[in-house]
Design a protein around this motif. Structure first.
Motif, short mmCIF file in Angstrom:
data_model
loop_
_atom_site.label_atom_id
_atom_site.label_comp_id
_atom_site.label_asym_id
_atom_site.label_seq_id
_atom_site.Cartn_x
_atom_site.Cartn_y
_atom_site.Cartn_z
N GLY A 29 36.34 30.98 -20.59
CA GLY A 29 34.98 31.15 -21.09
C GLY A 29 34.71 30.37 -22.36
N GLY A 30 35.33 29.20 -22.50
CA GLY A 30 35.08 28.34 -23.65
C GLY A 30 35.91 28.63 -24.88
N ARG A 31 36.82 29.63 -24.82
CA ARG A 31 37.69 29.95 -25.94
C ARG A 31 39.11 30.13 -25.42
NH1 ARG A 31 35.56 35.21 -28.80
NH2 ARG A 31 36.78 34.43 -30.56
N SER A 32 40.09 29.82 -26.26
CA SER A 32 41.46 30.03 -25.83
C SER A 32 41.74 31.51 -25.63
CB SER A 32 42.43 29.44 -26.85
OG SER A 32 42.46 30.24 -28.02
N ILE A 33 42.72 31.79 -24.78
CA ILE A 33 43.16 33.18 -24.59
C ILE A 33 43.53 33.79 -25.94
CG2 ILE A 33 44.92 34.66 -23.57
CD1 ILE A 33 45.14 32.61 -21.28
N LEU A 34 44.25 33.03 -26.76
CA LEU A 34 44.68 33.54 -28.07
C LEU A 34 43.49 33.87 -28.96
CD1 LEU A 34 46.97 34.20 -30.00
CD2 LEU A 34 47.01 31.78 -30.67
N ASP A 35 42.48 33.03 -28.98
CA ASP A 35 41.29 33.31 -29.80
C ASP A 35 40.58 34.57 -29.32
OD1 ASP A 35 41.80 31.13 -31.38
OD2 ASP A 35 40.33 29.82 -30.42
N HIS A 36 40.48 34.73 -28.00
CA HIS A 36 39.91 35.97 -27.46
C HIS A 36 40.70 37.18 -27.98
CE1 HIS A 36 36.82 34.83 -24.53
NE2 HIS A 36 37.59 33.83 -24.13
N GLN A 37 42.01 37.09 -27.90
CA GLN A 37 42.85 38.24 -28.28
C GLN A 37 42.72 38.56 -29.76
OE1 GLN A 37 46.76 37.01 -26.87
NE2 GLN A 37 46.55 38.38 -25.12
N LEU A 38 42.79 37.55 -30.61
CA LEU A 38 42.73 37.80 -32.06
C LEU A 38 41.37 38.37 -32.46
CD1 LEU A 38 44.62 34.66 -33.39
CD2 LEU A 38 45.47 37.01 -33.25
N ALA A 39 40.30 37.89 -31.84
CA ALA A 39 38.97 38.43 -32.14
C ALA A 39 38.86 39.88 -31.70
CB ALA A 39 37.89 37.59 -31.46
N ALA A 40 39.38 40.20 -30.51
CA ALA A 40 39.32 41.57 -30.01
C ALA A 40 40.18 42.50 -30.86
CB ALA A 40 39.76 41.61 -28.55
N LEU A 41 41.36 42.05 -31.25
CA LEU A 41 42.24 42.87 -32.08
C LEU A 41 41.61 43.15 -33.43
CD1 LEU A 41 45.60 41.11 -31.21
CD2 LEU A 41 45.07 43.52 -30.74
N HIS A 42 41.02 42.14 -34.01
CA HIS A 42 40.35 42.32 -35.31
C HIS A 42 39.20 43.32 -35.18
CE1 HIS A 42 38.63 41.40 -39.21
NE2 HIS A 42 37.50 41.04 -38.65
N LEU A 103 51.65 46.02 -29.00
CA LEU A 103 52.30 44.86 -28.43
C LEU A 103 51.59 44.49 -27.14
CD1 LEU A 103 56.10 44.26 -28.16
CD2 LEU A 103 54.69 44.04 -26.10
N LEU A 104 51.29 43.21 -26.97
CA LEU A 104 50.58 42.79 -25.77
C LEU A 104 51.07 41.43 -25.30
CD1 LEU A 104 47.05 41.53 -26.74
CD2 LEU A 104 48.50 42.62 -28.42
N ASN A 105 50.92 41.19 -24.01
CA ASN A 105 51.26 39.91 -23.43
C ASN A 105 50.24 38.86 -23.86
OD1 ASN A 105 53.50 40.87 -21.93
ND2 ASN A 105 52.12 41.65 -20.35
N GLY A 106 50.71 37.63 -24.03
CA GLY A 106 49.82 36.57 -24.50
C GLY A 106 48.99 35.92 -23.43
N ASP A 107 48.91 36.53 -22.26
CA ASP A 107 48.15 35.92 -21.16
C ASP A 107 47.04 36.82 -20.64
OD1 ASP A 107 49.59 37.88 -19.89
OD2 ASP A 107 50.56 36.56 -18.43
N THR A 108 46.65 37.79 -21.44
CA THR A 108 45.65 38.76 -20.97
C THR A 108 44.50 38.84 -21.96
OG1 THR A 108 47.45 40.04 -19.98
CG2 THR A 108 45.30 41.10 -20.11
N VAL A 109 43.28 38.78 -21.44
CA VAL A 109 42.07 38.86 -22.26
C VAL A 109 41.53 40.28 -22.16
CG1 VAL A 109 39.79 37.88 -22.66
CG2 VAL A 109 41.61 36.44 -21.76
N PHE A 110 41.18 40.85 -23.31
CA PHE A 110 40.69 42.22 -23.38
C PHE A 110 39.35 42.27 -24.10
CE2 PHE A 110 45.32 42.61 -23.37
CZ PHE A 110 45.53 43.58 -22.40
N ALA A 111 38.49 43.17 -23.67
CA ALA A 111 37.32 43.51 -24.45
C ALA A 111 37.75 44.35 -25.65
CB ALA A 111 36.32 44.29 -23.60
N ALA A 112 37.08 44.16 -26.78
CA ALA A 112 37.46 44.84 -28.01
C ALA A 112 37.38 46.35 -27.88
CB ALA A 112 36.59 44.36 -29.17
N ASP A 113 36.38 46.86 -27.14
CA ASP A 113 36.23 48.31 -27.04
C ASP A 113 37.37 48.94 -26.27
OD1 ASP A 113 35.34 47.12 -24.71
OD2 ASP A 113 33.59 48.41 -24.45
N LEU A 114 37.93 48.23 -25.30
CA LEU A 114 39.07 48.76 -24.56
C LEU A 114 40.29 48.89 -25.49
CD1 LEU A 114 40.18 47.74 -21.00
CD2 LEU A 114 41.86 47.90 -22.82
#
Length: 236
Positions: A29-42, A103-114
């Protein structure tokens, strides 16, 4: 609360996308998996993150320097990424596992609310984020849950006893129980070949491990190119 993100693997099922970049930098969706994860975690309230890299890990460091993530991040190198399973990356972050962590796998995108709901779930000790099992997929990490606790975790768990699938997220509110179980598993003759879920299975054999049942919020494991479209098609 801090995050440990396991991002060392090569992601061979995403070839040719991962021929030149690590899996966590594949765009969804136009962002790296890692960027998705860090934004959701924050957004979920996590204060800092440790990323365990291996394959092309220097590219992860370069990306972080340019991307300026929304929370403090430390990159740790796993030199054994090519010869050990995911438990090897957990071992490289073992000094972080006495404090509260997710702890989470680096290949999964999550919504922040989840993620936020998982971190706020009541209970002490270690918990595993799961969802109720519908039709099992070939790569699912299967779980048996009874009375709110984890009883068994394995990819080859019999379908007649599996009740849930794992989302790959482990939550601990602190203490050394998880780290001690990690040491027991990795010290076995075949320990380096274990998935990190083997630590949860080990711990569940003698101590309560909470089943944190996923609520609202999308998630998508990015294993194959088709998974990228599956996430963007859900508006993530």
């Amino acid at each position: 609360m801090q995050a440990v993100i396991l991002s060392a693997g090569i992601g061979s099922r995403l070839l040719p996308l991962t021929r030149e970049i690590p899996k966590c930098l594949v765009e969804v969706g136009g962002r790296s998996i890692l960027d998705h994860q860090l934004a959701a975690l924050h957004a979920a309230g996590v204060e800092r993150a440790v990323i365990v890299g291996g394959y092309r890990y220097r590219q992860i460091g370069a990306h972080l320097a340019q991307a300026r993530p929304p929370l403090p991040v430390r990159l740790v190198f796993n030199p054994f990424w090519a010869v050990a399973s995911s438990i090897g990356s957990v071992w490289m972050a073992r000094d972080q596992l006495d404090a509260p962590f997710c702890l989470l796998n680096g290949d999964t995108v999550f919504a922040a609310d989840l993620l936020a709901a998982a971190l706020a779930a009541p209970g002490e000790g270690v918990g595993l984020l799961v969802e109720r099992l519908g039709e099992a997929e070939p790569d699912d990490m299967l779980v048996t849950v009874a009375n709110g606790g984890i009883c068994a975790v394995a990819k080859d768990l019999a379908l007649d006893v599996a009740t849930h699938r794992s989302l790959g997220v482990i939550v601990s509110h602190g203490g050394d129980a998880y780290a001690q179980a990690l040491e027991r598993v990795i010290a076995r003759p075949d320990g380096i070949d274990a998935f990190h879920h083997a630590v949860v299975a080990e711990l569940a054999g003698y101590a309560p491990v909470r089943a944190i049942v996923a609520g609202e919020g999308a998630w998508q494991e990015i294993d194959r190119p088709a998974d990228i479209a599956a996430w963007t098609g859900r508006g993530g």
